[in-house]
Design a protein around this motif. Structure first.
Motif, PDB file in Angstrom:
ATOM      1  N   LEU A  22       0.821  -1.213   0.000  1.00 46.31           N
ATOM      2  CA  LEU A  22       0.000   0.000   0.000  1.00 46.31           C
ATOM      3  C   LEU A  22       0.853   1.260   0.000  1.00 46.31           C
ATOM      4  N   THR A  26       0.588   3.942  -2.935  1.00 51.18           N
ATOM      5  CA  THR A  26       0.240   5.324  -2.607  1.00 51.18           C
ATOM      6  C   THR A  26       1.293   6.292  -3.132  1.00 51.18           C
ATOM      7  N   VAL A  40      -8.913   3.053  -2.516  1.00 56.00           N
ATOM      8  CA  VAL A  40      -8.433   1.718  -2.168  1.00 56.00           C
ATOM      9  C   VAL A  40      -9.271   1.243  -0.990  1.00 56.00           C
ATOM     10  N   THR A  42     -10.553  -2.425   1.465  1.00 55.11           N
ATOM     11  CA  THR A  42     -10.491  -3.848   1.768  1.00 55.11           C
ATOM     12  C   THR A  42     -11.898  -4.312   2.106  1.00 55.11           C
TER      13      THR A  42
END
Length: 84
Positions: A22, A26, A40, A42
């Motif tokens: 991540l 990013t 983004v 989850t």
């Protein structure tokens, strides 16, 4: 893997992989100027408890979710913690 049958250490080690991925993603989105156009997230319907039962961890109530992106207004927690 990310399963915690062998104790929480396996999950914690796996989280470092997610953190690194991540972070790299990013950084790339910021460098290219695309971060404000990206979301983004989850999602999971499965989780593990945080407490070790001596043989690993038990099934939990649902996954920990997060949403990130340039235009996401963060700092908010939605939902209620279970009473038991």
């Amino acid at each position: 893997g990310f399963d915690a049958h062998g104790g929480p250490a396996g999950t914690q080690n796996g989280l470092a992989n997610i953190d690194n991925a991540l972070s790299s993603f990013t950084t790339e989105m910021l460098v290219t100027g695309a971060w404000d156009d990206v979301v983004v997230l989850t999602a999971s319907d499965f989780a593990r408890t945080l407490t070790d039962n001596g043989l690993g961890t038990d099934h939990g109530w649902g996954g920990n979710m997060f949403i990130a992106g340039g235009l996401v207004r963060g700092g908010q927690v939605f939902g209620k913690f279970p009473n038991r």
